[in-house]
Design an enzyme around this catalytic site. Structure first.
Site, mmCIF file in Angstrom:
data_model
loop_
_atom_site.group_PDB
_atom_site.id
_atom_site.type_symbol
_atom_site.label_atom_id
_atom_site.label_comp_id
_atom_site.label_asym_id
_atom_site.label_seq_id
_atom_site.Cartn_x
_atom_site.Cartn_y
_atom_site.Cartn_z
ATOM 1 N N LYS A 15 0.838 -1.214 0.000
ATOM 2 C CA LYS A 15 0.000 0.000 0.000
ATOM 3 C C LYS A 15 0.869 1.258 0.000
ATOM 4 C CE LYS A 15 -1.892 -1.014 3.967
ATOM 5 N NZ LYS A 15 -1.151 -2.264 4.260
ATOM 6 N N ARG A 90 -9.065 1.808 9.343
ATOM 7 C CA ARG A 90 -8.714 0.415 9.601
ATOM 8 C C ARG A 90 -9.750 -0.288 10.451
ATOM 9 N NH1 ARG A 90 -2.765 0.701 9.094
ATOM 10 N NH2 ARG A 90 -1.852 -1.298 9.561
ATOM 11 N N ARG A 129 11.872 -6.206 4.114
ATOM 12 C CA ARG A 129 11.723 -4.748 3.963
ATOM 13 C C ARG A 129 12.811 -3.990 4.730
ATOM 14 N NH1 ARG A 129 6.109 -1.936 5.254
ATOM 15 N NH2 ARG A 129 6.330 -3.020 7.231
ATOM 16 N N ARG A 162 11.982 -2.531 10.542
ATOM 17 C CA ARG A 162 10.991 -2.125 11.549
ATOM 18 C C ARG A 162 10.829 -3.200 12.617
ATOM 19 N NH1 ARG A 162 5.870 0.030 8.093
ATOM 20 N NH2 ARG A 162 4.781 -1.150 9.686
ATOM 21 N N ARG A 173 -0.219 -9.011 13.250
ATOM 22 C CA ARG A 173 -0.762 -7.910 12.432
ATOM 23 C C ARG A 173 -1.733 -8.453 11.383
ATOM 24 N NH1 ARG A 173 4.612 -5.314 10.437
ATOM 25 N NH2 ARG A 173 3.276 -4.165 9.006
#
Ligand code: AP5
Length: 216
Positions: A15, A90, A129, A162, A173
């Site tokens: 996203k 969300r 990532r 992260r 998550r």
């Protein structure tokens, strides 16, 4: 009239990557709730302290805090032509609040690209990532590697992984997404705003599908 695009989809589907590309193409402002929370954590604000305790566990930050933060951001002058929202809303309560906020501005959500991919794709993307410390630019060790390991191509700052990209937190998550955010898929489908995008393709192909869908 202002244009409001809501990027919907599970953690790690891309996203943020697509929102940044679309923002460049359209001139709309990219507003990421996750980036706003991370800025507050970096600046050691009270909001950052509250947010971090939820983010570290992969839980959602409470609605009231999140809604107030987004309301403040959307009220700023740079958002007047519209926004690409990434990570907000969300929950159904956040979606209702967004509708009210935009109605106050004489506007509404125009398009909701729902970018989706299987769980194994999400885990692979999040585990590889690398994010830039200074400005949140995002890379991937395999799919979108920086020219120099550990260094951001765009601003030369350090790249880091992260805390919430650890495998256990990622699994939570994804669960939280399925329980609390997935109901928004039907919510936006019913009002005819949902556009389904195959997020399992390479970055440029996802962008091409998005652009084509939005041009319609
Ligand atoms: P947030 O920062 O919003 O995280 P997220 O939704 O889990 O999404 P991500 O940023 O992890 O992934 P993404 O879909 O943007 O993927 P990306 O483009 O980076 O939220 C973090 C936390 O903040 C939440 O858990 C919660 O605690 C809190 N929070 C935030 N908003 C909230 C809200 N509204 N309410 C309550 N709490 C909230 O891509 C991932 C990787 O894949 C990158 O390495 C990228 O290079 C790579 N990649 C991207 N696209 C492709 C592709 N097509 N092919 C190959 N690789 C790709």
């Amino acid at each position: 009239m202002a244009t409001y695009i809501v990027m919907l989809g599970p953690p790690g589907v891309g996203k943020g990557t697509q929102a940044k590309i679309l923002a460049e193409k359209t001139g709309l402002v990219h507003v990421s709730s996750g980036d706003l929370f991370r800025d507050n954590i970096k600046n050691q604000t009270e909001l950052g302290r509250v947010a971090q305790s939820y983010m570290n566990k992969g839980e959602l930050v409470p609605d009231d805090v999140t809604i107030a933060m987004i309301r403040e951001r959307l009220s700023r002058s740079d958002c007047q032509a519209g926004v690409i929202l990434d990570g907000f809303p969300r929950t159904p309560k956040q979606a209702d609040s967004l509708e009210q906020m935009l109605a106050e501005f004489g506007s509404e959500v125009n398009y909701v690209p729902f970018v989706n991919a299987d769980e194994e794709v999400l885990v692979e993307r999040l585990s590889g990532r690398w994010t830039c410390r200074a400005n949140g630019h995002v890379f991937h060790a395999t799919f979108n590697p920086p020219k120099e390991t550990g260094v951001c191509d765009l601003d030369g700052s350090e790249l880091y992984q992260r805390d919430d990209d650890k495998v256990e937190t990622v699994k939570n998550r994804i669960q939280v997404y399925r329980k609390q955010t997935a109901p928004l898929i039907e919510y936006y489908r019913e009002v005819g705003k949902l556009v389904e995008i195959n997020g399992a393709q390479p970055i440029e192909k996802v962008t091409a599908e998005l652009v084509k869908a939005l041009e319609k």
